[in-house]
Motif scaffolding. Sequence first.
Motif, PDB file in Angstrom:
ATOM      1  N   MET A  43       0.835  -1.214   0.000  1.00  8.18           N
ATOM      2  CA  MET A  43       0.000   0.000   0.000  1.00  8.18           C
ATOM      3  C   MET A  43       0.870   1.266   0.000  1.00  8.18           C
ATOM      4  O   MET A  43       1.918   1.314   0.636  1.00  8.18           O
ATOM      5  CB  MET A  43      -0.885  -0.025   1.250  1.00  8.18           C
ATOM      6  CG  MET A  43      -1.950   1.045   1.268  1.00  8.18           C
ATOM      7  SD  MET A  43      -3.259   0.633   2.435  1.00  8.18           S
ATOM      8  CE  MET A  43      -2.361   0.045   3.841  1.00  8.18           C
ATOM      9  N   GLY A  68      -1.015   1.114 -11.034  1.00  7.22           N
ATOM     10  CA  GLY A  68      -0.805   0.216  -9.894  1.00  7.22           C
ATOM     11  C   GLY A  68      -1.866   0.517  -8.849  1.00  7.22           C
ATOM     12  O   GLY A  68      -1.633   1.217  -7.863  1.00  7.22           O
ATOM     13  N   VAL A  93      -3.251  -5.426 -12.975  1.00  6.29           N
ATOM     14  CA  VAL A  93      -3.486  -6.714 -13.642  1.00  6.29           C
ATOM     15  C   VAL A  93      -4.485  -7.564 -12.860  1.00  6.29           C
ATOM     16  O   VAL A  93      -5.131  -8.434 -13.424  1.00  6.29           O
ATOM     17  CB  VAL A  93      -2.179  -7.518 -13.865  1.00  6.29           C
ATOM     18  CG1 VAL A  93      -1.516  -7.143 -15.158  1.00  6.29           C
ATOM     19  CG2 VAL A  93      -1.208  -7.355 -12.708  1.00  6.29           C
ATOM     20  N   TYR A  97      -7.826  -7.379  -5.520  1.00  6.04           N
ATOM     21  CA  TYR A  97      -7.490  -6.457  -4.435  1.00  6.04           C
ATOM     22  C   TYR A  97      -8.530  -5.345  -4.322  1.00  6.04           C
ATOM     23  O   TYR A  97      -9.040  -5.047  -3.236  1.00  6.04           O
ATOM     24  CB  TYR A  97      -6.122  -5.804  -4.670  1.00  6.04           C
ATOM     25  CG  TYR A  97      -4.939  -6.726  -4.780  1.00  6.04           C
ATOM     26  CD1 TYR A  97      -4.655  -7.651  -3.782  1.00  6.04           C
ATOM     27  CD2 TYR A  97      -4.072  -6.640  -5.866  1.00  6.04           C
ATOM     28  CE1 TYR A  97      -3.537  -8.479  -3.884  1.00  6.04           C
ATOM     29  CE2 TYR A  97      -2.954  -7.456  -5.959  1.00  6.04           C
ATOM     30  CZ  TYR A  97      -2.693  -8.377  -4.971  1.00  6.04           C
ATOM     31  OH  TYR A  97      -1.594  -9.170  -5.074  1.00  6.04           O
ATOM     32  N   GLN A 120      -5.920  -5.018 -16.654  1.00 12.07           N
ATOM     33  CA  GLN A 120      -5.048  -5.586 -17.685  1.00 12.07           C
ATOM     34  C   GLN A 120      -3.703  -4.878 -17.492  1.00 12.07           C
ATOM     35  O   GLN A 120      -3.626  -3.918 -16.717  1.00 12.07           O
ATOM     36  CB  GLN A 120      -5.622  -5.308 -19.083  1.00 12.07           C
ATOM     37  CG  GLN A 120      -5.774  -3.820 -19.379  1.00 12.07           C
ATOM     38  CD  GLN A 120      -6.389  -3.535 -20.754  1.00 12.07           C
ATOM     39  OE1 GLN A 120      -6.692  -4.433 -21.514  1.00 12.07           O
ATOM     40  NE2 GLN A 120      -6.568  -2.256 -21.052  1.00 12.07           N
ATOM     41  N   ALA A 145       3.577   0.637 -10.017  1.00 11.90           N
ATOM     42  CA  ALA A 145       3.285  -0.766 -10.371  1.00 11.90           C
ATOM     43  C   ALA A 145       4.597  -1.534 -10.496  1.00 11.90           C
ATOM     44  O   ALA A 145       5.560  -1.216  -9.783  1.00 11.90           O
ATOM     45  CB  ALA A 145       2.469  -0.809 -11.656  1.00 11.90           C
ATOM     46  N   ASP A 146       4.636  -2.561 -11.349  1.00 10.79           N
ATOM     47  CA  ASP A 146       5.853  -3.377 -11.497  1.00 10.79           C
ATOM     48  C   ASP A 146       7.040  -2.520 -11.944  1.00 10.79           C
ATOM     49  O   ASP A 146       6.931  -1.723 -12.867  1.00 10.79           O
ATOM     50  CB  ASP A 146       5.592  -4.527 -12.478  1.00 10.79           C
ATOM     51  CG  ASP A 146       5.018  -4.042 -13.794  1.00 10.79           C
ATOM     52  OD1 ASP A 146       4.122  -3.169 -13.777  1.00 10.79           O
ATOM     53  OD2 ASP A 146       5.492  -4.488 -14.841  1.00 10.79           O
ATOM     54  N   TYR A 153       6.340   3.129 -18.418  1.00 13.99           N
ATOM     55  CA  TYR A 153       5.246   3.922 -17.820  1.00 13.99           C
ATOM     56  C   TYR A 153       5.579   5.410 -17.817  1.00 13.99           C
ATOM     57  O   TYR A 153       4.705   6.245 -18.071  1.00 13.99           O
ATOM     58  CB  TYR A 153       4.960   3.463 -16.377  1.00 13.99           C
ATOM     59  CG  TYR A 153       4.527   2.021 -16.255  1.00 13.99           C
ATOM     60  CD1 TYR A 153       3.783   1.404 -17.267  1.00 13.99           C
ATOM     61  CD2 TYR A 153       4.854   1.264 -15.133  1.00 13.99           C
ATOM     62  CE1 TYR A 153       3.391   0.073 -17.155  1.00 13.99           C
ATOM     63  CE2 TYR A 153       4.458  -0.063 -15.023  1.00 13.99           C
ATOM     64  CZ  TYR A 153       3.736  -0.654 -16.030  1.00 13.99           C
ATOM     65  OH  TYR A 153       3.347  -1.959 -15.919  1.00 13.99           O
TER      66      TYR A 153
HETATM   67  C1  LIG Z   1       2.636  -1.259  -4.862  1.00 16.28           C
HETATM   68  S1  LIG Z   1       1.103  -1.837  -5.464  1.00 16.28           S
HETATM   69  C2  LIG Z   1       0.187  -0.354  -5.750  1.00 16.28           C
HETATM   70  C3  LIG Z   1      -0.224   0.358  -4.489  1.00 16.28           C
HETATM   71  C4  LIG Z   1      -1.258   1.441  -4.659  1.00 16.28           C
HETATM   72  N1  LIG Z   1      -0.825   2.484  -5.573  1.00 16.28           N
HETATM   73  C5  LIG Z   1      -1.605   2.046  -3.306  1.00 16.28           C
HETATM   74  O1  LIG Z   1      -1.500   3.275  -3.129  1.00 16.28           O
HETATM   75  O2  LIG Z   1      -1.948   1.296  -2.383  1.00 16.28           O
HETATM   76  C6  LIG Z   1       1.519  -2.369  -7.100  1.00 16.28           C
HETATM   77  C7  LIG Z   1       0.365  -2.920  -7.914  1.00 16.28           C
HETATM   78  O3  LIG Z   1       0.791  -3.028  -9.281  1.00 16.28           O
HETATM   79  C8  LIG Z   1       0.140  -4.125  -9.849  1.00 16.28           C
HETATM   80  N2  LIG Z   1       0.820  -4.533 -11.094  1.00 16.28           N
HETATM   81  C9  LIG Z   1       1.860  -5.389 -11.248  1.00 16.28           C
HETATM   82  N3  LIG Z   1       2.178  -5.505 -12.546  1.00 16.28           N
HETATM   83  C10 LIG Z   1       1.321  -4.707 -13.239  1.00 16.28           C
HETATM   84  C11 LIG Z   1       1.140  -4.389 -14.618  1.00 16.28           C
HETATM   85  N4  LIG Z   1       1.932  -4.922 -15.559  1.00 16.28           N
HETATM   86  N5  LIG Z   1       0.151  -3.542 -14.957  1.00 16.28           N
HETATM   87  C12 LIG Z   1      -0.644  -2.993 -13.999  1.00 16.28           C
HETATM   88  N6  LIG Z   1      -0.516  -3.247 -12.689  1.00 16.28           N
HETATM   89  C13 LIG Z   1       0.448  -4.095 -12.307  1.00 16.28           C
HETATM   90  C14 LIG Z   1       0.154  -5.174  -8.743  1.00 16.28           C
HETATM   91  O4  LIG Z   1      -0.855  -6.144  -8.970  1.00 16.28           O
HETATM   92  C15 LIG Z   1      -0.085  -4.321  -7.495  1.00 16.28           C
HETATM   93  O5  LIG Z   1      -1.440  -4.317  -7.133  1.00 16.28           O
END
Ligand SMILES: C[S@@+](CC[C@H](N)C(=O)[O-])C[C@H]1O[C@@H](n2cnc3c(N)ncnc32)[C@H](O)[C@@H]1O
Length: 222
Positions: A43, A68, A93, A97, A120, A145-146, A153
Amino acid sequence: AIGKSFSSNDPILQYSIKHSVQLEQVQKELIELTSRKFGNVMMGAPEVVQLNQNLIRAIKAKNILDVGLFTGYSALGAALAVPSDGTVVGMDVYSEYFDQVGDVVITDVNLRRKIKTFFQPAEITMNQLIENGTAGQWDFCFIDADKKNYITYFEQCLSLLRSGGIITIDNVLWSGRIVQPKDEMDESTRAIDDLNKLVANDTRVFVSLLPIADGLTIALKK
Ligand SMILES: C[S@@+](CC[C@H](N)C(=O)[O-])C[C@H]1O[C@@H](n2cnc3c(N)ncnc32)[C@H](O)[C@@H]1O
Protein backbone atom coordinates in the motif's frame (compact mmCIF):
# COMPACT_ATOMS: atom_id res chain seq x y z
CA ALA A 1 15.16 7.48 8.07
CA ILE A 2 14.12 6.02 4.72
CA GLY A 3 10.95 3.99 5.02
CA LYS A 4 7.19 4.26 4.95
CA SER A 5 5.60 5.65 8.11
CA PHE A 6 3.74 2.31 8.41
CA SER A 7 6.93 0.41 9.01
CA SER A 8 9.39 2.87 10.58
CA ASN A 9 9.52 4.00 14.20
CA ASP A 10 11.96 6.81 13.45
CA PRO A 11 10.89 9.59 15.88
CA ILE A 12 11.43 12.44 13.42
CA LEU A 13 9.41 10.63 10.76
CA GLN A 14 6.63 9.88 13.25
CA TYR A 15 6.65 13.55 14.35
CA SER A 16 6.31 14.66 10.70
CA ILE A 17 3.41 12.28 10.12
CA LYS A 18 1.66 13.30 13.34
CA HIS A 19 1.92 16.96 12.34
CA SER A 20 0.73 16.64 8.75
CA VAL A 21 -1.14 13.53 7.70
CA GLN A 22 -4.90 13.95 7.94
CA LEU A 23 -7.01 10.99 6.92
CA GLU A 24 -10.69 10.96 6.09
CA GLN A 25 -12.80 8.17 7.58
CA VAL A 26 -13.00 6.29 4.26
CA GLN A 27 -9.19 6.34 3.98
CA LYS A 28 -8.84 4.92 7.50
CA GLU A 29 -11.28 2.16 6.61
CA LEU A 30 -9.42 1.34 3.41
CA ILE A 31 -6.06 1.18 5.23
CA GLU A 32 -7.56 -1.01 7.94
CA LEU A 33 -9.23 -3.48 5.56
CA THR A 34 -6.17 -3.64 3.30
CA SER A 35 -3.88 -4.35 6.26
CA ARG A 36 -6.23 -7.05 7.52
CA LYS A 37 -6.66 -8.79 4.16
CA PHE A 38 -3.35 -8.30 2.38
CA GLY A 39 -0.93 -6.54 4.79
CA ASN A 40 0.32 -3.02 4.16
CA VAL A 41 3.61 -3.73 2.36
CA MET A 42 2.23 -2.88 -1.09
CA MET A 43 0.00 0.00 0.00
CA GLY A 44 1.10 3.57 -0.74
CA ALA A 45 2.41 5.46 2.33
CA PRO A 46 -0.07 8.04 3.72
CA GLU A 47 2.59 10.76 3.50
CA VAL A 48 3.07 10.02 -0.22
CA VAL A 49 -0.63 9.82 -1.05
CA GLN A 50 -1.27 13.08 0.81
CA LEU A 51 1.56 14.78 -1.08
CA ASN A 52 -0.05 13.53 -4.32
CA GLN A 53 -3.35 15.02 -3.15
CA ASN A 54 -1.76 18.38 -2.43
CA LEU A 55 -0.02 18.45 -5.82
CA ILE A 56 -3.33 17.55 -7.49
CA ARG A 57 -5.04 20.43 -5.68
CA ALA A 58 -2.17 22.85 -6.41
CA ILE A 59 -2.32 22.33 -10.18
CA LYS A 60 -6.13 21.95 -10.19
CA ALA A 61 -5.80 18.49 -11.71
CA LYS A 62 -8.98 16.76 -12.89
CA ASN A 63 -7.84 13.77 -14.92
CA ILE A 64 -5.60 11.34 -13.08
CA LEU A 65 -3.75 8.14 -14.02
CA ASP A 66 -3.11 5.67 -11.19
CA VAL A 67 -0.62 3.07 -12.42
CA GLY A 68 -0.80 0.22 -9.89
CA LEU A 69 -4.22 0.32 -8.24
CA PHE A 70 -3.84 -2.51 -5.67
CA THR A 71 -6.69 -2.00 -3.12
CA GLY A 72 -7.24 1.60 -4.20
CA TYR A 73 -5.50 3.74 -1.59
CA SER A 74 -3.71 6.12 -3.99
CA ALA A 75 -6.74 6.18 -6.33
CA LEU A 76 -9.02 7.05 -3.41
CA GLY A 77 -6.69 9.89 -2.37
CA ALA A 78 -6.80 11.25 -5.91
CA ALA A 79 -10.58 10.90 -6.11
CA LEU A 80 -10.94 12.89 -2.87
CA ALA A 81 -8.69 15.65 -4.25
CA VAL A 82 -10.25 16.15 -7.71
CA PRO A 83 -13.52 18.06 -8.29
CA SER A 84 -16.84 16.25 -8.80
CA ASP A 85 -16.30 15.93 -12.57
CA GLY A 86 -12.77 14.54 -12.14
CA THR A 87 -11.67 11.08 -13.26
CA VAL A 88 -9.16 8.65 -11.81
CA VAL A 89 -8.14 5.76 -14.09
CA GLY A 90 -7.00 2.90 -11.86
CA MET A 91 -4.86 0.23 -13.55
CA ASP A 92 -3.92 -3.20 -12.31
CA VAL A 93 -3.49 -6.71 -13.64
CA TYR A 94 -5.49 -8.13 -10.73
CA SER A 95 -9.05 -7.07 -9.86
CA GLU A 96 -9.23 -9.06 -6.60
CA TYR A 97 -7.49 -6.46 -4.44
CA PHE A 98 -9.80 -3.61 -5.41
CA ASP A 99 -12.90 -5.83 -5.49
CA GLN A 100 -12.27 -6.93 -1.92
CA VAL A 101 -11.30 -3.56 -0.44
CA GLY A 102 -11.76 -0.35 -2.46
CA ASP A 103 -15.09 -1.40 -3.87
CA VAL A 104 -16.28 -2.42 -0.40
CA VAL A 105 -15.30 0.68 1.59
CA ILE A 106 -15.89 3.41 -1.05
CA THR A 107 -19.67 3.52 -0.70
CA ASP A 108 -20.22 7.21 -1.53
CA VAL A 109 -21.51 7.03 -5.13
CA ASN A 110 -20.16 10.46 -6.06
CA LEU A 111 -16.69 9.40 -4.96
CA ARG A 112 -16.87 5.89 -6.40
CA ARG A 113 -17.98 7.01 -9.85
CA LYS A 114 -14.82 9.09 -10.31
CA ILE A 115 -12.71 5.89 -10.22
CA LYS A 116 -12.64 3.91 -13.50
CA THR A 117 -10.84 0.58 -13.31
CA PHE A 118 -8.94 -1.26 -16.05
CA PHE A 119 -7.76 -4.76 -15.16
CA GLN A 120 -5.05 -5.59 -17.68
CA PRO A 121 -1.37 -4.62 -17.99
CA ALA A 122 -1.06 -0.86 -17.48
CA GLU A 123 1.05 -0.62 -20.62
CA ILE A 124 -1.96 -1.78 -22.67
CA THR A 125 -4.37 0.59 -20.93
CA MET A 126 -2.13 3.59 -21.51
CA ASN A 127 -1.54 2.60 -25.15
CA GLN A 128 -5.33 2.50 -25.57
CA LEU A 129 -5.63 5.95 -24.00
CA ILE A 130 -3.01 7.24 -26.45
CA GLU A 131 -4.75 5.53 -29.42
CA ASN A 132 -8.06 7.04 -28.30
CA GLY A 133 -6.57 10.48 -28.83
CA THR A 134 -6.23 11.55 -25.19
CA ALA A 135 -2.47 12.24 -25.28
CA GLY A 136 -1.70 15.63 -23.75
CA GLN A 137 -5.01 15.70 -21.87
CA TRP A 138 -4.12 14.21 -18.48
CA ASP A 139 -3.07 16.30 -15.49
CA PHE A 140 -1.45 13.97 -12.99
CA CYS A 141 0.01 10.49 -13.00
CA PHE A 142 1.16 8.28 -10.10
CA ILE A 143 3.47 5.40 -11.10
CA ASP A 144 3.48 2.59 -8.53
CA ALA A 145 3.28 -0.77 -10.37
CA ASP A 146 5.85 -3.38 -11.50
CA LYS A 147 9.31 -1.83 -11.43
CA LYS A 148 10.71 -3.45 -14.58
CA ASN A 149 8.28 -1.40 -16.68
CA TYR A 150 8.96 1.93 -14.95
CA ILE A 151 10.67 3.51 -17.98
CA THR A 152 7.78 2.44 -20.25
CA TYR A 153 5.25 3.92 -17.82
CA PHE A 154 7.24 7.14 -17.51
CA GLU A 155 7.31 7.56 -21.31
CA GLN A 156 3.60 6.76 -21.66
CA CYS A 157 2.62 9.12 -18.83
CA LEU A 158 4.74 11.85 -20.35
CA SER A 159 2.84 11.45 -23.65
CA LEU A 160 -0.50 11.47 -21.89
CA LEU A 161 0.23 14.51 -19.66
CA ARG A 162 -0.45 18.10 -20.58
CA SER A 163 2.27 20.70 -20.23
CA GLY A 164 2.33 21.66 -16.53
CA GLY A 165 1.12 18.19 -15.54
CA ILE A 166 2.91 16.16 -12.87
CA ILE A 167 4.17 12.58 -12.68
CA THR A 168 5.07 11.15 -9.28
CA ILE A 169 6.98 7.87 -9.10
CA ASP A 170 7.03 5.73 -5.96
CA ASN A 171 9.78 3.47 -4.57
CA VAL A 172 12.64 5.23 -6.35
CA LEU A 173 15.01 4.49 -3.44
CA TRP A 174 13.77 0.86 -3.10
CA SER A 175 14.56 0.43 0.61
CA GLY A 176 18.08 1.79 0.00
CA ARG A 177 18.98 -1.00 -2.46
CA ILE A 178 19.37 1.68 -5.11
CA VAL A 179 22.91 2.47 -3.91
CA GLN A 180 24.17 -1.12 -4.37
CA PRO A 181 26.86 -1.72 -7.01
CA LYS A 182 25.10 -2.24 -10.37
CA ASP A 183 26.34 -5.84 -10.76
CA GLU A 184 24.76 -6.80 -7.43
CA MET A 185 21.33 -5.34 -8.26
CA ASP A 186 18.34 -7.52 -9.06
CA GLU A 187 16.10 -6.75 -12.06
CA SER A 188 13.76 -4.35 -10.22
CA THR A 189 16.55 -2.37 -8.56
CA ARG A 190 18.35 -2.05 -11.89
CA ALA A 191 15.15 -0.87 -13.62
CA ILE A 192 14.56 1.81 -10.96
CA ASP A 193 18.19 2.96 -11.16
CA ASP A 194 17.92 3.17 -14.98
CA LEU A 195 14.76 5.25 -14.62
CA ASN A 196 16.31 7.56 -12.00
CA LYS A 197 19.26 8.24 -14.30
CA LEU A 198 16.97 8.86 -17.28
CA VAL A 199 14.69 11.25 -15.38
CA ALA A 200 17.59 13.19 -13.85
CA ASN A 201 18.89 14.02 -17.34
CA ASP A 202 15.53 14.46 -19.06
CA THR A 203 15.11 17.98 -20.45
CA ARG A 204 11.33 17.43 -20.91
CA VAL A 205 10.72 17.69 -17.14
CA PHE A 206 11.68 19.61 -14.02
CA VAL A 207 12.52 17.02 -11.37
CA SER A 208 12.81 16.51 -7.61
CA LEU A 209 13.69 13.21 -5.91
CA LEU A 210 12.47 13.28 -2.32
CA PRO A 211 13.79 10.84 0.30
CA ILE A 212 10.34 10.36 1.84
CA ALA A 213 8.81 6.95 2.45
CA ASP A 214 10.49 4.61 -0.07
CA GLY A 215 11.62 7.56 -2.23
CA LEU A 216 9.35 9.68 -4.43
CA THR A 217 10.25 11.43 -7.66
CA ILE A 218 8.21 14.44 -8.75
CA ALA A 219 8.52 15.30 -12.46
CA LEU A 220 6.79 18.40 -13.79
CA LYS A 221 6.24 18.32 -17.57
CA LYS A 222 7.60 21.46 -19.26
C1 LIG B 1 2.64 -1.26 -4.86
S1 LIG B 1 1.10 -1.84 -5.46
C2 LIG B 1 0.19 -0.35 -5.75
C3 LIG B 1 -0.22 0.36 -4.49
C4 LIG B 1 -1.26 1.44 -4.66
N1 LIG B 1 -0.82 2.48 -5.57
C5 LIG B 1 -1.60 2.05 -3.31
O1 LIG B 1 -1.50 3.28 -3.13
O2 LIG B 1 -1.95 1.30 -2.38
C6 LIG B 1 1.52 -2.37 -7.10
C7 LIG B 1 0.37 -2.92 -7.91
O3 LIG B 1 0.79 -3.03 -9.28
C8 LIG B 1 0.14 -4.13 -9.85
N2 LIG B 1 0.82 -4.53 -11.09
C9 LIG B 1 1.86 -5.39 -11.25
N3 LIG B 1 2.18 -5.50 -12.55
C10 LIG B 1 1.32 -4.71 -13.24
C11 LIG B 1 1.14 -4.39 -14.62
N4 LIG B 1 1.93 -4.92 -15.56
N5 LIG B 1 0.15 -3.54 -14.96
C12 LIG B 1 -0.64 -2.99 -14.00
N6 LIG B 1 -0.52 -3.25 -12.69
C13 LIG B 1 0.45 -4.10 -12.31
C14 LIG B 1 0.15 -5.17 -8.74
O4 LIG B 1 -0.85 -6.14 -8.97
C15 LIG B 1 -0.08 -4.32 -7.49
O5 LIG B 1 -1.44 -4.32 -7.13
